[in-house]
Design a protein around this motif. Sequence first.
Motif, short mmCIF file in Angstrom:
data_model
loop_
_atom_site.label_atom_id
_atom_site.label_comp_id
_atom_site.label_asym_id
_atom_site.label_seq_id
_atom_site.Cartn_x
_atom_site.Cartn_y
_atom_site.Cartn_z
N THR A 83 3.64 0.13 -8.51
CA THR A 83 3.36 1.35 -9.26
C THR A 83 1.96 1.30 -9.86
N PRO B 197 0.86 4.80 -8.12
CA PRO B 197 1.92 5.40 -8.94
C PRO B 197 2.56 6.59 -8.23
N GLY B 198 3.88 6.67 -8.30
CA GLY B 198 4.59 7.85 -7.77
C GLY B 198 4.75 7.89 -6.26
N SER B 199 4.23 6.88 -5.55
CA SER B 199 4.31 6.91 -4.08
C SER B 199 5.69 6.45 -3.61
N LYS B 200 6.01 6.78 -2.35
CA LYS B 200 7.24 6.25 -1.76
C LYS B 200 7.14 4.72 -1.72
N SER C 230 8.28 3.23 -4.83
CA SER C 230 9.58 3.66 -5.37
C SER C 230 10.59 2.52 -5.37
#
Lengths: 273, 273
Positions: free
Chosen positions: A215, A219-222, A225
């Motif tokens: 992250t 950040p926020g990427s698959k 995750s």
Amino acid sequence: MTNQRYVFFLSDGTGITAETLGGTILTQFEDIDFKKTTLPFINTPDKARNTVDYINHLASQGSRPIVFSTTVSDEIRGILRQCKAQFLDLFDTYLPAIEAELGLKSVHQAGRAHGLADVRRYNARIEAMNYAMEHDDGQSTRDLAKADVILIAPSRCGKTPTTLYLALQHGIFATNFPLTEEDLEAQKLPGSLAGLAGKCFGLTSEAERLHQVRTERRPGSKYASLPQCAYELRQAESLYRRQNVPFINSANMSIEEIAAVIMQEKALRRSPG
Amino acid sequence: MTNQRYVFFLSDGTGITAETLGGTILTQFEDIDFKKTTLPFINTPDKARNTVDYINHLASQGSRPIVFSTTVSDEIRGILRQCKAQFLDLFDTYLPAIEAELGLKSVHQAGRAHGLADVRRYNARIEAMNYAMEHDDGQSTRDLAKADVILIAPSRCGKTPTTLYLALQHGIFATNFPLTEEDLEAQKLPGSLAGLAGKCFGLTSEAERLHQVRTERRPGSKYASLPQCAYELRQAESLYRRQNVPFINSANMSIEEIAAVIMQEKALRRSPG
């Protein structure tokens, strides 16, 4: 009020041994704010006298400093010992015992531990480091047979730092390959590692930890995750078992600890000190 | 007949401190073939007993082994001490003295020196290493303001290994730029270093040595030729002087020594131990 204490690492060489020795001992004390200073290359009586003056100046302002010293010259050690501090010298402590055990006099030469005294070993370390840089992250498949160990793992499990540490510190020819989605899906080693399974060592981690590290990168990427991290780690561990690749969970380990485990498991030579 | 002696580095952690300590002391003895073995992670009484059996087995075949130990547990140290060897334990030697000096009991916890005890410091080292990898050899000019030190030099003077060592060992944000023919000709720092001269540190070497190192890479090339090496070094030294960049001749220095000089000259913080 914090309990504060000056600590000095003195040496006629780099100071690495004094730092390692003293640093290790000080980790055993809590709630003290150690103000650490390394003073390397104290290789003349003049430098030694200046060092004593400097330490005594600081000593006059507070608690008695602690000094870890590793100078081989008796003359220089004699001067340094005059500082108003708790003075602990590695050679004072151990050299007489080893001399007696071996029935030999020591050579009393400075800079032998971390200098170029052993040129062959030193060149091997630099060669190993060049090899690690050239091959990092599967960049090159040239000369893979030369590798002592090939680290494999999903992205961000600690492959690169561990590889560089093995090379730089121990002169081990180490390289690393990422495990891609295709490798994980097919439960196979990367194609270029065919026939090299015996050199492989796997890293895994904990999903939460990997999620956190990824992250920071994206950040926020698959990729970052939690489900993706959990999937990749599960698949990687299954692949390691299926391909008989030894592995460890690096989530709560330092690179020094990971490297020590790998060297032990793979029975790799070490080149200490 | 060579004088041979088994040496063991024992630890409940990685063994790094025992290796550094013992390794440094042994460099002071010549003409002995030390057979060194590191046995890390001896953290249970069972493992300690197995270690003693192993050492005693080897001891029965020749000279008395020498053992450097750094185990914090009194119980485990008590077992290890039973081996038929010259037994030197770092904590036995120094801990009582420091406890008395500080008026404190030590915490007796293993793995504090080279584990993840200090997570913040550890993460900084890994971040520094990622930074060094991303920026190596002028690859990236992003975030250069974040660098603690920027090494500059002609190709093959030791920039990359020194940079990685500073990052990995000391958590220093280090990067490096090659000096190109154009830079050397113009006697100017690389364009992307404008305003950053204060962070720069130069390396130089000896023409013969550089010629030798470059010849291993590209035998017979102009790049490796003695006149070319001599020219580049002369121009680089002149550039350093003109641009007020401190520099050292790395020809006969190890990366540990180069790093120690740089940290001292640039007054960079160290994070020992």
